[in-house]
Design an enzyme around this catalytic site. Structure first.
Site, short mmCIF file in Angstrom:
data_model
loop_
_atom_site.label_atom_id
_atom_site.label_comp_id
_atom_site.label_asym_id
_atom_site.label_seq_id
_atom_site.Cartn_x
_atom_site.Cartn_y
_atom_site.Cartn_z
N TYR A 11 -8.58 -2.05 -7.63
CA TYR A 11 -8.40 -0.67 -7.13
C TYR A 11 -7.17 -0.41 -6.10
CZ TYR A 11 -12.86 0.91 -8.81
OH TYR A 11 -13.81 0.94 -9.89
N THR A 128 -7.98 -6.09 3.23
CA THR A 128 -8.08 -5.93 4.49
C THR A 128 -8.86 -7.04 5.04
OG1 THR A 128 -8.59 -3.46 4.09
CG2 THR A 128 -9.70 -4.54 5.81
N GLU A 157 -3.58 -1.53 3.59
CA GLU A 157 -3.40 -0.43 2.44
C GLU A 157 -4.43 0.65 2.94
OE1 GLU A 157 -1.07 0.30 0.23
OE2 GLU A 157 -2.35 2.16 0.56
N LYS A 216 -5.89 -1.73 10.70
CA LYS A 216 -6.65 -1.48 9.50
C LYS A 216 -8.14 -1.34 9.64
CE LYS A 216 -7.83 -0.56 5.29
NZ LYS A 216 -7.71 0.85 4.74
N LEU A 217 -8.80 -2.40 10.44
CA LEU A 217 -10.08 -2.18 10.59
C LEU A 217 -10.37 -1.07 11.49
CD1 LEU A 217 -11.07 -5.90 11.05
CD2 LEU A 217 -11.25 -4.73 9.14
N CYS A 272 -15.42 -0.29 1.36
CA CYS A 272 -14.81 -0.46 2.55
C CYS A 272 -15.48 -0.16 4.03
CB CYS A 272 -13.30 -0.22 2.44
SG CYS A 272 -12.68 -1.13 1.29
N PHE A 334 -19.17 7.20 -5.65
CA PHE A 334 -19.28 7.28 -4.09
C PHE A 334 -18.61 8.51 -3.44
CE2 PHE A 334 -15.58 5.95 -1.83
CZ PHE A 334 -14.91 5.34 -2.70
P1 NAD Z 1 -11.36 -5.38 -6.49
O1 NAD Z 1 -12.37 -6.02 -6.41
O2 NAD Z 1 -10.94 -4.10 -7.50
O3 NAD Z 1 -9.90 -6.16 -7.16
C1 NAD Z 1 -9.80 -7.44 -6.41
C2 NAD Z 1 -9.33 -8.20 -7.92
O4 NAD Z 1 -8.86 -9.54 -7.12
C3 NAD Z 1 -10.38 -8.44 -8.83
O5 NAD Z 1 -9.91 -8.01 -10.04
C4 NAD Z 1 -10.35 -9.92 -8.77
O6 NAD Z 1 -10.64 -10.56 -10.07
C5 NAD Z 1 -9.01 -10.55 -8.38
N1 NAD Z 1 -8.99 -11.67 -7.64
C6 NAD Z 1 -9.92 -12.44 -6.91
N2 NAD Z 1 -9.61 -13.65 -6.66
C7 NAD Z 1 -8.33 -13.83 -7.24
C8 NAD Z 1 -7.82 -15.17 -7.53
N3 NAD Z 1 -7.95 -16.15 -6.74
N4 NAD Z 1 -6.53 -15.09 -8.09
C9 NAD Z 1 -6.28 -13.86 -8.93
N5 NAD Z 1 -6.97 -12.92 -8.79
C10 NAD Z 1 -8.08 -12.73 -8.12
O7 NAD Z 1 -10.88 -4.89 -4.90
P2 NAD Z 1 -9.98 -3.64 -4.27
O8 NAD Z 1 -11.02 -2.48 -4.22
O9 NAD Z 1 -8.81 -3.69 -4.84
O10 NAD Z 1 -9.73 -4.30 -2.85
C11 NAD Z 1 -9.00 -5.30 -2.54
C12 NAD Z 1 -8.75 -5.34 -1.01
O11 NAD Z 1 -8.20 -4.20 -0.62
C13 NAD Z 1 -10.01 -5.42 -0.22
O12 NAD Z 1 -9.73 -6.34 0.93
C14 NAD Z 1 -10.41 -4.25 0.32
O13 NAD Z 1 -11.03 -4.06 1.60
C15 NAD Z 1 -9.10 -3.60 0.43
N6 NAD Z 1 -8.83 -2.12 0.30
C16 NAD Z 1 -9.24 -1.75 -0.64
C17 NAD Z 1 -9.20 -0.13 -0.73
C18 NAD Z 1 -9.92 0.68 -1.98
O14 NAD Z 1 -9.67 1.75 -2.00
N7 NAD Z 1 -10.69 0.12 -2.93
C19 NAD Z 1 -8.58 0.57 -0.11
C20 NAD Z 1 -7.86 -0.16 1.13
C21 NAD Z 1 -8.01 -1.42 1.27
C1 UGA Z 2 -11.09 4.84 2.85
C2 UGA Z 2 -10.55 5.49 3.61
O1 UGA Z 2 -10.39 6.86 3.48
C3 UGA Z 2 -8.91 4.83 3.24
O2 UGA Z 2 -8.04 5.33 4.11
C4 UGA Z 2 -9.02 3.33 3.13
O3 UGA Z 2 -7.83 2.77 2.64
C5 UGA Z 2 -10.06 2.96 2.15
O4 UGA Z 2 -11.65 3.38 2.60
C6 UGA Z 2 -10.33 1.44 2.05
O5 UGA Z 2 -9.94 0.79 3.25
O6 UGA Z 2 -11.04 1.04 1.25
P1 UGA Z 2 -12.34 5.61 0.24
O7 UGA Z 2 -13.49 4.75 0.87
O8 UGA Z 2 -11.71 5.37 -1.15
O9 UGA Z 2 -11.04 5.21 1.37
O10 UGA Z 2 -12.73 7.25 0.32
P2 UGA Z 2 -13.16 8.33 1.51
O11 UGA Z 2 -12.42 9.49 1.11
O12 UGA Z 2 -12.41 7.62 2.71
O13 UGA Z 2 -14.60 8.23 1.39
C7 UGA Z 2 -15.48 7.36 1.84
C8 UGA Z 2 -16.82 7.87 1.83
O14 UGA Z 2 -17.14 8.82 2.95
C9 UGA Z 2 -17.28 8.80 0.52
O15 UGA Z 2 -18.71 8.29 0.19
C10 UGA Z 2 -17.11 10.01 1.15
O16 UGA Z 2 -17.90 10.92 0.31
C11 UGA Z 2 -17.75 10.23 2.39
N1 UGA Z 2 -17.13 11.22 3.06
C12 UGA Z 2 -15.65 11.45 3.38
C13 UGA Z 2 -18.14 12.15 3.86
O17 UGA Z 2 -19.31 12.04 3.74
N2 UGA Z 2 -17.45 13.22 4.45
C14 UGA Z 2 -16.06 13.33 4.76
O18 UGA Z 2 -15.68 14.29 5.56
C15 UGA Z 2 -15.18 12.36 4.20
#
Ligand code: NAD
Ligand code: UGA
Length: 469
Positions: A11, A128, A157, A216-217, A272, A334
Site C-alpha cells: 500500500y 514505520t 510515510e 511518525k509514531l 497502523c 476500514f
Molecule cells: P504491505 O503489507 O501492503 O506491503 C509490504 C510488502 O512488503 C508486501 O507485499 C511483502 O510481500 C513485501 N515484503 C516483505 N518482506 C520483503 C522482503 N524481504 N523483500 C521483498 N519484499 C518484501 O504493507 P504497507 O501497508 O505497504 O506498509 C508498509 C510499511 O509502511 C509498514 O511499516 C506500515 O506501518 C507503513 N505505513 C503504511 C501506511 C498505509 O497506509 N498502509 C501508511 C504509512 C506507513
Molecule cells: C493513517 C494516517 O491518517 C496516515 O497519516 C498514516 O500515514 C497512516 O495511518 C499509516 O501510518 O498507516 P489510514 O489508516 O490509511 O491513515 O486512514 P485514516 O484516514 O487515518 O483512518 C484511520 C481510521 O480512523 C479509519 O478507520 C477511519 O474511519 C477512522 N477515523 C478517521 C475516524 O473514525 N474518525 C475520523 O475523524 C477520522
C-alpha cells in the site's frame, strides 16, 4: 540517471514509487517484492490495491521509468537509493509479543542489501519502525558490507489510504531524518532533491534520525488519540442528549484544535494506528516510562470499548437477542475508498454479532467475499493479554452470506448496520429498504452516514453513534 529501488510493493511502496516516477522522469524506479502474485498484479490491468487515481499514475509511467519486479537482488544491486517499505506488524510471539514491532522482514531486507551491494547506497526507512531501528540497520549493513558505504535515512510515510495519491501529490510535509555527519547531510540532500521535483522546499523537513522515526509514531498516536477523544465524548453525548456532530463542530472551530479528524465512529481501524501505538507503548515500557505507556494504551482501550459498545447497543436494542435475525452489514473496509480490511472494526462487530447467533448479510463495494471469510476466521491477538482471541468458527460462517448491493443485504433484515462510510450509502432509497425489511426496522449507524431524522420519519428505529436516541 539516478536509480531508485523500493523493497515492498504494498500500500505504501506501490503508490509512493509510482508518484516519484511520475514526478521525476529522469529517475528510474523499480519496485520489488518477494510476492509473485503482487508483482504480477502491479504489471496487469488489475492493480493489487484499490486507490483512487492510482491506475492513472501507474499507466503513465509503467514500462517507461517505473518497473515492478520479483528480481529483488538485481534491482537492489543497481540502485543508488534503496527504500525499504516492507510490512512491520506487531510481534505475535516471544519477547514483546502483542506490542513490539516485528522487524523480521526489515532485517531480512537489510541483510539482503548488504549481501548484494557492490556500490555505495542510501538506504531509506520508509516502513514505520521503532525509534533507534536505524542504529540496528546500520550495524547489519556495516558489519556485512565489505567496506561499502551505506547512509541510512528515515523518511516515514504519512499518506492515508483512500487519499494516497492526493496525499503524495500534495503532502503536508515530507520528513527526512539522517546522521548529522557530512556524509549523512549529503544523503539527506540527495533525497531532498528527489522530493523537490514537486514538493515545495518549505514542506520538506529535515531532522536527526531518531526524531524522524519517533515523529511518525507520534503523528499516528496523536491522530488516533483525537478519534478516541471524540468517541469517548460520543458515549457521553448518548447519555446526555448532546449531539456529537454539534460538539465536534463547536470544539473544532477553535483554531488551536481544528476541525479535522473529529468524526465519531464505531472505532478506528487500519493496519497502523493500533500497531504503531502498541509499538510506542512498548518503547515507553522498555525505557522505564510506565505512566507514558499507560497514557497511550488508553487510546486503544477506548477504541475497543467503542466497538464493544456498538455491538451491545445492537443486541440490547433488538430486545436482547439477535439469534436467527438477519442483519445487513453495509461496508466492511476500514474506511471508504479502500478495499483494505486490516484491523477494520467490522471484523469485531461481525464476530460479536455471530457469537449472539445473528444471520449476517454483508455488502462492501470493494471487499471480496474471500477476504471477509478470511478476516472472520483469522486468529486475532489480544494486545492486552497476549492470548489468541477465538476466531469465528467454521460453523459460525454458515450464519454469513454475501450480497451484491445494500438492497439485497437489507432485504428481510431486522436491522442494518453501517460500518464503512461509502458515498453510495448516502444516496440509498431508504423508503425501498424500509418496505423490504422486517418490522420494527432498525438502523445502527456506526459512521454517521444517514440522517436519523429523515429515517425516523420513514419509520426506522435509528441508533447513530453519539446522537440523541
Ligand atoms: P504491505 O503489507 O501492503 O506491503 C509490504 C510488502 O512488503 C508486501 O507485499 C511483502 O510481500 C513485501 N515484503 C516483505 N518482506 C520483503 C522482503 N524481504 N523483500 C521483498 N519484499 C518484501 O504493507 P504497507 O501497508 O505497504 O506498509 C508498509 C510499511 O509502511 C509498514 O511499516 C506500515 O506501518 C507503513 N505505513 C503504511 C501506511 C498505509 O497506509 N498502509 C501508511 C504509512 C506507513
Ligand atoms: C493513517 C494516517 O491518517 C496516515 O497519516 C498514516 O500515514 C497512516 O495511518 C499509516 O501510518 O498507516 P489510514 O489508516 O490509511 O491513515 O486512514 P485514516 O484516514 O487515518 O483512518 C484511520 C481510521 O480512523 C479509519 O478507520 C477511519 O474511519 C477512522 N477515523 C478517521 C475516524 O473514525 N474518525 C475520523 O475523524 C477520522
Amino acid at each position: 540517471m539516478v536509480k531508485i529501488c523500493c523493497i515492498g510493493a504494498g500500500y505504501v511502496g506501490g503508490p509512493t514509487m509510482a508518484v516519484i516516477a511520475l514526478k521525476c522522469p529522469s529517475i528510474e524506479v523499480a519496485v520489488v517484492d518477494i510476492s509473485q502474485p503482487r508483482i504480477s498484479a502491479w504489471n496487469s490491468d488489475h492493480l493489487p490495491i484499490y486507490e483512487p487515481g492510482l491506475d492513472d499514475v501507474v499507466k503513465q509511467c509503467r514500462g517507461k521509468n517505473l518497473f515492478f519486479s520479483n528480481d529483488v537482488e538485481k534491482h537492489v544491486a543497481e540502485a543508488d537509493i534503496v527504500f525499504v517499505s516492507v510490512n512491520t506488524p506487531t510481534k505475535s510471539q516471544g519477547l514483546g509479543a502483542g506490542k513490539a514491532a516485528d522487524l523480521t522482514y526489515w532485517e531480512s531486507a537489510a541483510r539482503m542489501i548488504a549481501d548484494v551491494s557492490k556500490s555505495a547506497k542510501i538506504v531509506v526507512e520508509k516502513s514505520t519502525v521503532p525509534v533507534k531501528t536505524a542504529e540496528a540497520i546500520e550495524k547489519i549493513l556495516t558489519h556485512n558490507s565489505k567496506g561499502i558505504n551505506f547512509q541510512i535515512l528515515s523518511n516515514p510515510e504519512f499518506l492515508a489510504e483512500g487519499t494516497a495519491i492526493q496525499d503524495l501529490f500534495n503532502p503536508d510535509r515530507v520528513l527526512i531524518g539522517g546522521r548529522e555527519t557530512p556524509e549523512g547531510l549529503k544523503a539527506v540532500q540527495t533525497l531532498k532533491e528527489v522530493y523537490a521535483h514537486w514538493v515545495p522546499e518549505e514542506r520538506i523537513i529535515c531532522s536527526n534520525l531518531w526524531s524522524a522515526e519517533l515523529s511518525k509514531l507520534a503523528a499516528n498516536a496523536f491522530l488516533a488519540q483525537r478519534i478516541s477523544s471524540v468517541n469517548a465524548m460520543s458515549a457521553l453525548c448518548e447519555a446526555t442528549g448532546a449531539d456529537v456532530s454539534q460538539v465536534s463542530h463547536a470544539v473544532g472551530k477553535d483554531t488551536r484544535i481544528g476541525p479535522k479528524f473529529l468524526n465519531a465512529s464505531v472505532g478506528f481501524g487500519g493496519s497502523c494506528f493500533q500497531k504503531d501505538i502498541l509499538n510506542l507503548v512498548y518503547i515507553c515500557e522498555c525505557n522505564g516510562l510506565p505512566e507514558v505507556a499507560n497514557y497511550w494504551k488508553h487510546v486503544i482501550k477506548i477504541n475497543d470499548y467503542q466497538k464493544a459498545r456498538f455491538v451491545n447497543r445492537i443486541v440490547s436494542s433488538m430486545f436482547n437477542t439477535v439469534s436467527g435475525k438477519k442483519i445487513g452489514i453495509l461496508g466492511f473496509a476500514f474506511k471508504k475508498d479502500t478495499g483494505d480490511t486490516r484491523e477494520t472494526p467490522a471484523i469485531d462487530v461481525c464476530r460479536g454479532l455471530l457469537v449472539d447467533k445473528a444471520q449476517l448479510s454483508i455488502y462492501d463495494p470493494q471487499v471480496s467475499q474471500d477476504q471477509i471469510q478470511k478476516d472472520l476466521t483469522m486468529v486475532k491477538f489480544d494486545w492486552e493479554h497476549p492470548v489468541l482471541l477465538k476466531p469465528a468458527s467454521p460453523t459460525a460462517l454458515k450464519q454469513v452470506s454475501f450480497a451484491w448491493d445494500a438492497y439485497e443485504a437489507s432485504k428481510d433484515a431486522h436491522g442494518i448496520c453501517f460500518l464503512t462510510e461509502w458515498d453510495e450509502f448516502k444516496t440509498l432509497d431508504f423508503q425501498k429498504i424500509y418496505d423490504n425489511m422486517q418490522k420494527p426496522a432498525f438502523v445502527f449507524d456506526g459512521r454517521n452516514v444517514v440522517n436519523p431524522d429523515k429515517l425516523r420519519q420513514i419509520g426506522f428505529i435509528v441508533y447513530s453513534i453519539g446522537k440523541p436516541l
